[in-house]
Write a protein that holds these residues in place. Structure first.
Motif, PDB file in Angstrom:
ATOM      1  N   ARG A 107       0.803  -1.227   0.000  1.00  0.00           N
ATOM      2  CA  ARG A 107       0.000   0.000   0.000  1.00  0.00           C
ATOM      3  C   ARG A 107       0.833   1.271   0.000  1.00  0.00           C
ATOM      4  O   ARG A 107       0.543   2.208  -0.730  1.00  0.00           O
ATOM      5  CB  ARG A 107      -0.927   0.011   1.206  1.00  0.00           C
ATOM      6  N   ALA A 111       0.802   4.019  -2.844  1.00  0.00           N
ATOM      7  CA  ALA A 111       0.306   5.355  -2.488  1.00  0.00           C
ATOM      8  C   ALA A 111       1.315   6.417  -2.924  1.00  0.00           C
ATOM      9  O   ALA A 111       0.926   7.482  -3.421  1.00  0.00           O
ATOM     10  CB  ALA A 111       0.043   5.444  -0.990  1.00  0.00           C
ATOM     11  N   HIS A 115       0.602   9.327  -5.541  1.00  0.00           N
ATOM     12  CA  HIS A 115       0.869  10.709  -5.156  1.00  0.00           C
ATOM     13  C   HIS A 115       1.659  11.425  -6.254  1.00  0.00           C
ATOM     14  O   HIS A 115       1.341  12.559  -6.623  1.00  0.00           O
ATOM     15  CB  HIS A 115       1.641  10.713  -3.825  1.00  0.00           C
TER      16      HIS A 115
END
Length: 166
Positions: A107, A111, A115
Protein backbone atom coordinates in the motif's frame (compact mmCIF):
# COMPACT_ATOMS: atom_id res chain seq x y z
CA UNK A 1 15.92 -5.22 -8.52
CA UNK A 2 12.19 -5.72 -8.37
CA UNK A 3 9.86 -3.95 -10.78
CA UNK A 4 6.33 -3.91 -9.38
CA UNK A 5 3.89 -3.99 -12.28
CA UNK A 6 0.61 -2.18 -11.64
CA UNK A 7 -2.65 -3.73 -12.83
CA UNK A 8 -3.24 -0.95 -15.40
CA UNK A 9 0.19 -1.66 -16.88
CA UNK A 10 -0.55 -5.41 -16.91
CA UNK A 11 -3.73 -4.72 -18.87
CA UNK A 12 -2.04 -2.24 -21.20
CA UNK A 13 0.72 -4.66 -22.25
CA UNK A 14 -1.55 -7.72 -21.91
CA UNK A 15 0.71 -9.44 -19.38
CA UNK A 16 -0.26 -12.05 -16.84
CA UNK A 17 0.06 -11.24 -13.16
CA UNK A 18 3.65 -11.54 -11.94
CA UNK A 19 4.61 -13.27 -8.65
CA UNK A 20 5.11 -11.55 -5.32
CA UNK A 21 8.55 -10.10 -4.70
CA UNK A 22 11.02 -11.10 -2.01
CA UNK A 23 13.36 -8.07 -1.83
CA UNK A 24 13.72 -6.69 1.71
CA UNK A 25 15.35 -3.38 0.80
CA UNK A 26 12.76 -1.02 -0.71
CA UNK A 27 15.57 1.02 -2.31
CA UNK A 28 15.86 -1.78 -4.86
CA UNK A 29 12.12 -1.91 -5.57
CA UNK A 30 10.27 0.20 -8.12
CA UNK A 31 6.61 0.55 -9.02
CA UNK A 32 5.98 0.77 -12.78
CA UNK A 33 2.77 2.28 -14.10
CA UNK A 34 1.35 3.59 -17.38
CA UNK A 35 -0.44 6.96 -17.45
CA UNK A 36 -2.22 8.61 -20.34
CA UNK A 37 -1.69 12.36 -20.45
CA UNK A 38 -2.17 14.76 -23.35
CA UNK A 39 -3.17 11.86 -25.61
CA UNK A 40 0.03 9.87 -25.18
CA UNK A 41 1.27 7.14 -22.85
CA UNK A 42 3.79 7.96 -20.15
CA UNK A 43 5.63 5.30 -18.21
CA UNK A 44 6.07 6.16 -14.53
CA UNK A 45 8.81 4.38 -12.59
CA UNK A 46 8.70 5.26 -8.88
CA UNK A 47 11.10 4.05 -6.21
CA UNK A 48 9.32 2.20 -3.39
CA UNK A 49 11.54 3.71 -0.68
CA UNK A 50 11.76 7.39 -1.55
CA UNK A 51 9.36 8.10 -4.46
CA UNK A 52 12.20 9.06 -6.81
CA UNK A 53 10.35 9.23 -10.11
CA UNK A 54 11.38 8.53 -13.69
CA UNK A 55 9.01 9.62 -16.46
CA UNK A 56 9.45 8.07 -19.89
CA UNK A 57 7.55 8.89 -23.06
CA UNK A 58 7.81 8.38 -26.81
CA UNK A 59 7.72 4.62 -26.45
CA UNK A 60 7.78 2.76 -29.74
CA UNK A 61 5.37 -0.21 -29.95
CA UNK A 62 8.25 -2.72 -29.79
CA UNK A 63 9.60 -1.15 -26.62
CA UNK A 64 6.48 -2.12 -24.70
CA UNK A 65 7.46 -5.74 -25.42
CA UNK A 66 10.99 -5.18 -24.04
CA UNK A 67 9.92 -3.23 -20.97
CA UNK A 68 12.55 -4.65 -18.61
CA UNK A 69 15.39 -3.12 -20.62
CA UNK A 70 13.52 0.16 -21.12
CA UNK A 71 12.81 0.52 -17.38
CA UNK A 72 16.39 -0.37 -16.37
CA UNK A 73 17.78 2.09 -18.90
CA UNK A 74 15.37 4.79 -17.70
CA UNK A 75 16.42 4.31 -14.09
CA UNK A 76 20.09 4.47 -15.06
CA UNK A 77 19.54 7.64 -17.11
CA UNK A 78 17.66 9.30 -14.23
CA UNK A 79 20.38 8.40 -11.72
CA UNK A 80 23.03 9.86 -14.00
CA UNK A 81 20.87 12.95 -14.49
CA UNK A 82 20.99 13.74 -10.77
CA UNK A 83 24.77 13.52 -10.85
CA UNK A 84 25.46 9.90 -9.96
CA UNK A 85 28.72 8.79 -11.52
CA UNK A 86 29.71 5.45 -12.99
CA UNK A 87 30.73 4.04 -9.62
CA UNK A 88 27.48 4.98 -7.84
CA UNK A 89 25.29 3.69 -10.68
CA UNK A 90 27.26 0.46 -10.97
CA UNK A 91 27.11 -0.05 -7.18
CA UNK A 92 23.37 0.46 -7.24
CA UNK A 93 22.72 -2.02 -10.05
CA UNK A 94 25.17 -4.59 -8.66
CA UNK A 95 23.52 -4.52 -5.24
CA UNK A 96 20.02 -4.44 -6.74
CA UNK A 97 20.62 -7.55 -8.84
CA UNK A 98 18.85 -8.47 -12.08
CA UNK A 99 15.55 -6.78 -12.87
CA UNK A 100 12.57 -9.05 -12.11
CA UNK A 101 8.88 -8.28 -12.54
CA UNK A 102 6.74 -8.70 -9.43
CA UNK A 103 3.44 -7.54 -8.06
CA UNK A 104 3.55 -4.07 -6.56
CA UNK A 105 5.18 -3.73 -3.15
CA UNK A 106 2.24 -2.89 -0.93
CA UNK A 107 0.00 0.00 0.00
CA UNK A 108 2.61 2.56 0.96
CA UNK A 109 4.74 2.33 -2.22
CA UNK A 110 1.60 2.32 -4.40
CA UNK A 111 0.31 5.36 -2.49
CA UNK A 112 3.64 7.05 -3.22
CA UNK A 113 3.25 6.20 -6.91
CA UNK A 114 -0.30 7.56 -6.93
CA UNK A 115 0.87 10.71 -5.16
CA UNK A 116 3.49 11.38 -7.84
CA UNK A 117 1.03 10.68 -10.66
CA UNK A 118 -1.53 13.01 -9.03
CA UNK A 119 1.02 15.84 -8.87
CA UNK A 120 2.02 15.16 -12.45
CA UNK A 121 -1.54 15.24 -13.74
CA UNK A 122 -2.12 18.63 -12.13
CA UNK A 123 0.57 20.02 -14.41
CA UNK A 124 1.16 17.64 -17.33
CA UNK A 125 4.09 18.89 -19.32
CA UNK A 126 4.40 18.34 -23.04
CA UNK A 127 6.59 15.47 -24.16
CA UNK A 128 10.02 16.21 -25.48
CA UNK A 129 9.45 14.32 -28.70
CA UNK A 130 13.07 13.54 -29.50
CA UNK A 131 13.82 11.90 -26.14
CA UNK A 132 12.41 8.95 -24.22
CA UNK A 133 13.62 10.12 -20.79
CA UNK A 134 11.49 13.12 -19.89
CA UNK A 135 14.07 15.11 -17.97
CA UNK A 136 11.99 18.24 -17.26
CA UNK A 137 9.03 16.22 -16.04
CA UNK A 138 11.15 13.91 -13.88
CA UNK A 139 13.12 16.79 -12.39
CA UNK A 140 9.99 18.80 -11.65
CA UNK A 141 8.52 15.88 -9.68
CA UNK A 142 11.77 14.95 -7.92
CA UNK A 143 12.59 18.46 -6.76
CA UNK A 144 9.16 19.15 -5.31
CA UNK A 145 9.41 19.33 -1.50
CA UNK A 146 7.19 16.87 0.36
CA UNK A 147 5.97 17.27 3.91
CA UNK A 148 6.23 13.47 4.28
CA UNK A 149 10.01 13.76 3.77
CA UNK A 150 10.57 16.82 6.01
CA UNK A 151 10.06 19.11 3.01
CA UNK A 152 12.86 17.53 1.00
CA UNK A 153 12.60 16.43 -2.60
CA UNK A 154 12.92 12.84 -3.72
CA UNK A 155 16.02 13.69 -5.75
CA UNK A 156 17.82 14.60 -2.53
CA UNK A 157 16.65 11.40 -0.87
CA UNK A 158 17.82 9.22 -3.76
CA UNK A 159 21.18 11.00 -3.80
CA UNK A 160 21.62 10.29 -0.07
CA UNK A 161 20.70 6.63 -0.61
CA UNK A 162 23.24 6.28 -3.43
CA UNK A 163 25.95 7.87 -1.24
CA UNK A 164 25.19 5.35 1.51
CA UNK A 165 25.74 2.43 -0.92
CA UNK A 166 29.29 3.45 -1.80
Amino acid sequence: MELGMTIPLQKFIKASAPPYGIEDNALFCWEVHVVEALESQRLFIVNAQNRFTVVLGNMAPGEWQNLTAVVSSGIETALRDIGAGDRAVSNYFNQAGPALWTKTHGRSPVAGLNHMVKHYLWRPLSLVTEKQFQREQSRWLNRMPFKYFDYRGTEELMWEALQALV
